[in-house]
Design a protein around this motif. Sequence first.
Motif, mmCIF file in Angstrom:
data_model
loop_
_atom_site.group_PDB
_atom_site.id
_atom_site.type_symbol
_atom_site.label_atom_id
_atom_site.label_comp_id
_atom_site.label_asym_id
_atom_site.label_seq_id
_atom_site.Cartn_x
_atom_site.Cartn_y
_atom_site.Cartn_z
ATOM 1 N N GLU A 68 -84.826 -43.049 -82.458
ATOM 2 C CA GLU A 68 -86.132 -42.957 -83.107
ATOM 3 C C GLU A 68 -86.796 -44.326 -83.072
ATOM 4 O O GLU A 68 -86.373 -45.261 -83.755
ATOM 5 N N TYR A 70 -90.756 -46.560 -82.586
ATOM 6 C CA TYR A 70 -92.199 -46.465 -82.774
ATOM 7 C C TYR A 70 -92.867 -47.716 -82.237
ATOM 8 O O TYR A 70 -92.234 -48.772 -82.060
ATOM 9 N N ARG A 80 -91.418 -42.064 -80.836
ATOM 10 C CA ARG A 80 -90.461 -41.346 -80.004
ATOM 11 C C ARG A 80 -89.327 -40.844 -80.890
ATOM 12 O O ARG A 80 -88.753 -41.606 -81.660
ATOM 13 N N THR A 81 -89.010 -39.563 -80.771
ATOM 14 C CA THR A 81 -87.925 -38.967 -81.552
ATOM 15 C C THR A 81 -87.152 -38.004 -80.667
ATOM 16 O O THR A 81 -87.569 -37.679 -79.561
ATOM 17 N N GLY A 82 -86.011 -37.519 -81.193
ATOM 18 C CA GLY A 82 -85.225 -36.509 -80.495
ATOM 19 C C GLY A 82 -83.981 -37.076 -79.866
ATOM 20 O O GLY A 82 -84.017 -38.138 -79.227
ATOM 21 N N ARG A 85 -83.567 -33.579 -76.994
ATOM 22 C CA ARG A 85 -84.856 -33.359 -76.353
ATOM 23 C C ARG A 85 -85.813 -34.446 -76.832
ATOM 24 O O ARG A 85 -86.198 -34.483 -77.985
ATOM 25 N N ARG A 86 -86.177 -35.342 -75.935
ATOM 26 C CA ARG A 86 -87.018 -36.477 -76.298
ATOM 27 C C ARG A 86 -88.466 -36.036 -76.491
ATOM 28 O O ARG A 86 -89.029 -35.341 -75.648
ATOM 29 N N GLN A 87 -89.052 -36.434 -77.618
ATOM 30 C CA GLN A 87 -90.448 -36.143 -77.906
ATOM 31 C C GLN A 87 -91.178 -37.454 -78.128
ATOM 32 O O GLN A 87 -90.648 -38.372 -78.758
ATOM 33 N N GLU A 88 -92.390 -37.524 -77.632
ATOM 34 C CA GLU A 88 -93.216 -38.720 -77.813
ATOM 35 C C GLU A 88 -94.571 -38.280 -78.318
ATOM 36 O O GLU A 88 -95.202 -37.380 -77.754
ATOM 37 N N ARG A 89 -95.026 -38.917 -79.386
ATOM 38 C CA ARG A 89 -96.274 -38.508 -80.030
ATOM 39 C C ARG A 89 -97.182 -39.720 -80.200
ATOM 40 O O ARG A 89 -96.730 -40.795 -80.611
#
Length: 486
Positions: A68, A70, A80-82, A85-89
């Motif tokens: 995690e 930022y 960025r989290t996960g 499964r990598r998620q980027e917001r």
Amino acid sequence: MTTTWKRASWRLLIVEAVQFFASFAFLIVALLFWAGHGSAIASVLLPLAAFVYAPLRVAWIVVRWSVETYQLDPDMLAVRTGVFRRQERHLGWASVAAVDEQAGLFFRVLGIRRLQLTQSDSAGGAVVFRALDPAAAADVRQLVRNHDGAAGASDVAAYTGEVYRASWRELALMSVVNGRFALLAPPVLFASWGLLEDLGVSTWAFELFESVPQPVLIVVSILGFVLIGTLATVSRYQGFSARLTSDRTLVLSYGLVEKRERHIDLKSIEGIAVRRSLVEQMLGRSRLAVLTFKGSDDVGASVVLPSLPDTIVRQITRSHFHEFVRESAVLVDRPAPILRQVFRAILVYAVPVALAVLLLDREMSIVIVAVVAFAALGIMTSIGRLLVLGMSIDSHDIVKIKRHLVTQTETYVKARSCHSVGSIHLRGADRPLFFSIHLYAGGARSFVGTHCSADSLRRLRDVVASVDEPAARRQRSLVKANGATP
């Protein structure tokens, strides 16, 4: 400010490890107890918990913290989290309507806090920083404020100063208001007692209860509920304060064990609501709610301030939220019609109580009786709210929605927050028989009532028709436009 990717404070690992091993210790003690009494399942689960579950859980805590990250750019936040499964917001700072800050006991000892950024539209959700040190948290708040835009000098002067600070006396009175559910203690206690007896559960507590007279048990159970409510109120609202800063931000601080702080951009406020339960009407107290774009207030259903004296609520609304009550009197200076409210409460609760008594007399199951009684209460409440709800709109395009059933509720919202307006008329009549409003203030809300003039309905329709943007995009544009009317 650097734009490199950062992680949450490493001290978060200590907090999560302590929380995990505290609960894990209870699990191990329970498994050891049952294994010692010959339980084969506990004997199998004990080594699995010690040598499989515990290492995997610790590894999960470390891996989750490590992935995690930022990035704080001057115009954009990236997170960025996960693990699997990598998620980027990515989101712009201008879309943030509120900043919530929390710090539990361990967090305060270690000097870290949890920050939640709530966006202005319904689909935006929230971004959570699970552990930041005070300097990083201050940087985040400053970046949000930098995109608020400059306010006029007159506006700054009007929105500066402390709004309210709770005293111990106020906390005690709040406990009385919050403890109104203590009357449910006796039926809950005796129903649970009867259920355990039906299931064949017998402990030393049964012998103790049977030796105590029922009137004493009723009083003790009520006092126990009141004590629990008092402790909960003090734990939640101790040190409660609300202040308005020079940069047009409403700051709320409260909490004993877990300290919370919330920053609400005043431009994201779409309305206010004043609520008074029957107990509060008798005590001359009210709860003031501030309705923002995103109705995720932690204090409870967008209610920002706890139960306060009517004089303080009246002063706050007239001095700090005057734009919503220019032509309307909030909590007018006259005695509340308590007898009328009591009569309405009797009408609402009479049918469910009569049904419950009738079914119990026929020896129906307590579960069936409870389901039927609650269903009847829901039907009576829905019908009552429909018959007493009314709507009007003033010349400043502020919609007032008034509902006085048992609880008195007055809501003031900007007409531009309304998404649609509907009505049912008798043939040839201008005044609606029923009307409905769908709006977005403190979350998506719908109101259906019977008291509305033809002029108010036409005026509201004209305002709704003049706003042609989709709801979520309109909410976001209002924040970016520094409070300008679309």
